[in-house]
Scaffold this motif. Sequence first.
Motif, short mmCIF file in Angstrom:
data_model
loop_
_atom_site.label_atom_id
_atom_site.label_comp_id
_atom_site.label_asym_id
_atom_site.label_seq_id
_atom_site.Cartn_x
_atom_site.Cartn_y
_atom_site.Cartn_z
N ASN A 22 0.92 -1.24 0.00
CA ASN A 22 -0.03 -0.11 -0.02
C ASN A 22 0.75 1.21 0.18
O ASN A 22 0.36 2.45 0.29
CB ASN A 22 -1.04 0.14 1.11
CG ASN A 22 -2.00 -1.06 0.98
OD1 ASN A 22 -2.33 -1.39 -0.15
ND2 ASN A 22 -2.40 -1.50 2.34
N GLN A 77 -2.88 11.55 6.92
CA GLN A 77 -2.69 10.83 5.73
C GLN A 77 -2.98 11.74 4.69
O GLN A 77 -3.75 12.80 4.60
CB GLN A 77 -3.67 9.76 5.74
CG GLN A 77 -5.10 10.03 6.00
CD GLN A 77 -5.98 8.84 6.33
OE1 GLN A 77 -6.57 8.21 5.47
NE2 GLN A 77 -6.11 8.52 7.63
N PRO A 78 -2.79 11.42 3.09
CA PRO A 78 -3.23 12.17 2.20
C PRO A 78 -4.67 12.13 1.87
O PRO A 78 -5.29 11.07 2.46
CB PRO A 78 -2.44 11.63 0.86
CG PRO A 78 -1.56 10.55 1.43
CD PRO A 78 -1.94 10.22 3.00
N ILE A 79 -5.19 12.88 1.23
CA ILE A 79 -6.74 13.03 0.85
C ILE A 79 -6.82 12.86 -0.60
O ILE A 79 -6.26 13.36 -1.47
CB ILE A 79 -7.24 14.52 1.17
CG1 ILE A 79 -7.20 14.60 2.66
CG2 ILE A 79 -8.60 14.55 0.42
CD1 ILE A 79 -8.05 13.50 3.57
N LEU A 80 -7.63 12.00 -1.03
CA LEU A 80 -7.98 11.66 -2.42
C LEU A 80 -8.76 12.65 -3.00
O LEU A 80 -9.42 13.32 -2.31
CB LEU A 80 -8.26 10.03 -2.68
CG LEU A 80 -7.46 9.16 -2.01
CD1 LEU A 80 -8.24 7.68 -2.18
CD2 LEU A 80 -6.24 9.01 -2.91
N PRO A 85 -10.38 10.53 2.54
CA PRO A 85 -9.01 10.20 3.09
C PRO A 85 -8.49 8.59 2.37
O PRO A 85 -9.39 7.51 2.39
CB PRO A 85 -9.29 9.91 4.75
CG PRO A 85 -10.52 10.83 4.77
CD PRO A 85 -11.32 10.76 3.61
N THR A 86 -7.22 8.67 2.28
CA THR A 86 -6.62 7.55 1.58
C THR A 86 -6.88 6.18 2.38
O THR A 86 -7.10 5.23 2.09
CB THR A 86 -5.08 7.73 1.42
OG1 THR A 86 -5.05 8.83 0.69
CG2 THR A 86 -4.67 6.57 0.66
N CYS A 87 -6.52 6.17 3.76
CA CYS A 87 -6.72 4.93 4.59
C CYS A 87 -7.85 4.50 4.92
O CYS A 87 -8.17 3.33 4.94
CB CYS A 87 -5.74 5.32 5.95
SG CYS A 87 -3.92 5.56 5.58
N LEU A 89 -10.29 4.59 2.14
CA LEU A 89 -10.40 3.58 1.20
C LEU A 89 -9.66 2.44 1.41
O LEU A 89 -10.09 1.15 0.98
CB LEU A 89 -10.10 4.35 0.04
CG LEU A 89 -10.52 3.67 -1.29
CD1 LEU A 89 -11.85 3.38 -1.29
CD2 LEU A 89 -9.89 4.49 -2.66
N LEU A 90 -8.26 2.24 1.71
CA LEU A 90 -7.38 1.36 2.01
C LEU A 90 -8.07 0.21 2.92
O LEU A 90 -8.00 -0.86 2.70
CB LEU A 90 -5.93 1.58 2.16
CG LEU A 90 -5.09 2.50 1.10
CD1 LEU A 90 -3.85 2.82 1.63
CD2 LEU A 90 -5.06 1.55 -0.03
N HIS A 125 -18.14 2.52 -0.38
CA HIS A 125 -17.16 2.27 -1.13
C HIS A 125 -16.99 1.21 -1.99
O HIS A 125 -16.51 1.06 -2.96
CB HIS A 125 -15.65 2.15 -0.17
CG HIS A 125 -15.28 3.42 0.69
ND1 HIS A 125 -14.50 3.19 1.73
CD2 HIS A 125 -15.65 4.64 0.22
CE1 HIS A 125 -14.15 4.43 2.07
NE2 HIS A 125 -14.81 5.23 1.35
#
Length: 136
Positions: A22, A77-80, A85-87, A89-90, A125
């Motif tokens: 990831n 964390q980064p934002i898509l 938030p990236t995490c 979605l992960l 999601h």
Amino acid sequence: MSEEDEEVLCEEPSPTCDPHQNGIDKFIVCQEELMALFAICPACCEKSDSRIVQQEGTFVKIEQVCACGYQRFWQNQPILNRNMPTCNLLLSGAIHFSGCLATQTLRMMTLFGLQCISASTFFHHSGLAERAGQEF
């Protein structure tokens, strides 16, 4: 398991074996310890004020303000695009691809005290992934 054991297990390329698949590792951090990192101003080394200004699932954004005029915002964390938030979605992807039941997994995380997505976010999601698959 030691790093040497991981290297032995990962001799053959496998997407499920890569501990960094990831992109980066993630850690569980207690809120008290996280906020302690923002207790001292990096500009003047005096005590500063900090507070959580946004929290969404696994995402947290902290504001730090000091009397010397220093101010910053930090996020974990980064934002898509679409402010996702990236995490978050992960986490949905990890639950889905592991075959675990989302409601049980999220309940376990909540009982442990982890900030996590809701079941409705997981299913949102999942719906996005299904619709994206239909477009191809």
